[in-house]
Design a protein around this motif. Structure first.
Motif, short mmCIF file in Angstrom:
data_model
loop_
_atom_site.label_atom_id
_atom_site.label_comp_id
_atom_site.label_asym_id
_atom_site.label_seq_id
_atom_site.Cartn_x
_atom_site.Cartn_y
_atom_site.Cartn_z
N GLU A 297 0.82 -1.21 0.00
CA GLU A 297 0.00 0.00 0.00
C GLU A 297 0.85 1.25 0.00
O GLU A 297 0.44 2.29 -0.53
N MET A 298 2.03 1.16 0.61
CA MET A 298 2.93 2.30 0.68
C MET A 298 4.30 1.89 0.13
O MET A 298 4.71 0.75 0.29
N LEU A 299 4.98 2.84 -0.49
CA LEU A 299 6.33 2.59 -0.97
C LEU A 299 7.31 2.78 0.17
O LEU A 299 7.04 3.53 1.12
N ASP A 300 8.46 2.11 0.07
CA ASP A 300 9.48 2.28 1.11
C ASP A 300 10.17 3.64 0.93
O ASP A 300 9.83 4.41 0.03
N GLU A 301 11.15 3.91 1.78
CA GLU A 301 11.82 5.21 1.77
C GLU A 301 12.57 5.49 0.46
O GLU A 301 12.88 6.63 0.14
#
Length: 118
Positions: free
Chosen positions: A42-46
């Motif tokens: 759902e979210m991309l990493d840094e």
């Protein structure tokens, strides 16, 4: 949801011993397998990734060292290694190594695919 896929290849033999003797797949035969792994988040990493494709090199090593140019029935100790069964096996392996694993697809021929997706 963000999704990435990567494709891998290996060649191996197998035999579907659960089929009648007159079925062509009951005989020893081989395929040039294509494995496609899908990862999702759902979210991309840094770094802006679902996962760095470079991380998947460990899957390539696993396929090459475990399956490439081998007899799958012997490797996996099972009498019926179908594309469906192999997709599930590889999904389980990938999920242990890459929690983002969403699906694994396996092709035995250019026109056929089996997929495992929970």
């Amino acid at each position: 949801m963000f999704r990435i896929t990567k494709e891998f290849h290996f060649s191996a033999s197998h035999q579907l011993k659960s089929l009648p003797d007159d079925h062509p797949c009951a005989r020893l035969h081989g395929h040039n397998y294509v494995v496609e792994v899908e990862l999702a988040a759902e979210m991309l990493d840094e770094r802006g990734f679902v996962r760095d494709y470079h991380d998947l090199a460990v899957l390539k090593r696993y396929l090459d060292e475990t399956f490439d140019h081998r007899h799958l029935n012997d490797v996996l100790g099972h009498g019926t290694i179908t594309a469906e069964w192999l997709a599930r096996h590889l999904f389980d392996w990938c999920r242990m190594n890459f929690p983002e694993t969403a699906a694994v697809r396996v092709s035995e021929t250019p026109k056929t695919w089996a997929e495992y997706r929970p």
